[in-house]
Design an enzyme around this catalytic site. Sequence first.
Site, PDB file in Angstrom:
ATOM      1  N   CYS A 132       0.835  -1.212   0.000  1.00  0.00           N
ATOM      2  CA  CYS A 132       0.000   0.000   0.000  1.00  0.00           C
ATOM      3  C   CYS A 132       0.865   1.255   0.000  1.00  0.00           C
ATOM      4  O   CYS A 132       1.358   1.672   1.060  1.00  0.00           O
ATOM      5  CB  CYS A 132      -0.926  -0.019   1.214  1.00  0.00           C
ATOM      6  N   CYS A 135      -0.456   4.150   2.120  1.00  0.00           N
ATOM      7  CA  CYS A 135      -0.339   3.950   3.580  1.00  0.00           C
ATOM      8  C   CYS A 135       1.101   4.137   4.041  1.00  0.00           C
ATOM      9  O   CYS A 135       1.351   4.725   5.090  1.00  0.00           O
ATOM     10  CB  CYS A 135      -0.772   2.540   3.985  1.00  0.00           C
ATOM     11  N   ASP A 136       2.054   3.594   3.290  1.00  0.00           N
ATOM     12  CA  ASP A 136       3.436   3.500   3.785  1.00  0.00           C
ATOM     13  C   ASP A 136       4.437   4.393   3.043  1.00  0.00           C
ATOM     14  O   ASP A 136       5.604   4.460   3.434  1.00  0.00           O
ATOM     15  CB  ASP A 136       3.920   2.039   3.675  1.00  0.00           C
TER      16      ASP A 136
END
Length: 308
Positions: A132, A135-136
């Site tokens: 992701c 997200c990261d």
Amino acid sequence: MNNVYDVIIIGAGPAGMTAAIYAKRAKKNVLVFEKANYGGQIITTNDVENFPTYKHISGFEFAQNLYNQIIELGVEVKFEKVIDIKDGEVKEVITSDNAYKTKTIILATGADNRKLGIENEDKLTGKGISYCATCDGNFYKDKIVAVNGGGNTALEDAIYLSEIAKKVYLIHRRDSFRADEILVNELKTKSNIELILNSNIISLNGNDKLESIDIKNNDGNISNLKIDGLFLAIGRNPENQNFAKIINLDEKGYIIASEDCHTNKEGIFVAGDNRVKDLRQLVTATSDGAIAATEAIKYINSKKSTNL
Ligand code: NAP
């Protein structure tokens, strides 16, 4: 009949939550199950540009808006993992915590990240390997990262990461992309994205964190690439394993259903990316949700004379 829901929806992604809106607005007693976080795959998309009325919206905000909408309507949501379903005039949904009775079920479980399936993948996930980018991605400011895949997700991820990381390698097993042309064109404008085509990742190296990967070119040449992070975007697998005993799936594990969202079992419907379809998009997932709920309502109403 007490303690029997009208509609149980499994999965709180865009398909499941849209089904909940339609069923609840039809005054049905609706319960939604979600095993992890609401929103489904869309929360990993940084910028949605192709949903009517939104020129730009983050996947997270889209999911949040939809969740707020169903909660305000009074839809019940339980964060429990569904492990089985049972057919019958009254159906059953079994979670890891409990069992629930319902007149209809809508399977809206979507799909999960496909894995490379090579050594160290699980061990290094969260330690340099991610599925992701939105997200990261922020962990890799001014670092060197690689993205693997040639679909819309991989190209979106590479473009997104190019704004954060110093350098982005895009590794793809062929020399042409299945991603939309608009993304391919945008990719070409990014000077810090380097393409590594006709190549597969064959080794993930590192003990406590990812340090490098080995890449094999289709000619057979193997090279080592030192990177800080690897984002895998090589597609998704449908999450239908728990229904396979009673629901017909195709050879890839997708639920066999046409545009009316009916499965092979009366009163059990499917919505979203986990069914056989040509176009898996936000707009087709929400469309499925509306259709599946409408079909479920029709089914319930048709059974009224039998007191179901
Ligand atoms: P996808 O379209 O299935 O693409 C997966 C990519 O990974 C392909 O390029 C495939 O290569 C490659 N791949 C598959 N297995 C591999 C393996 N074992 N090793 C190396 N490479 C592998 O998946 P996706 O990009 O996640 O997209 C899923 C669906 O969501 C699609 O329908 C997509 O259009 C949609 N989506 C839409 C948007 C948008 O509209 N903004 C954004 C994201 C996703 P090959 O090409 O050689 O098969």
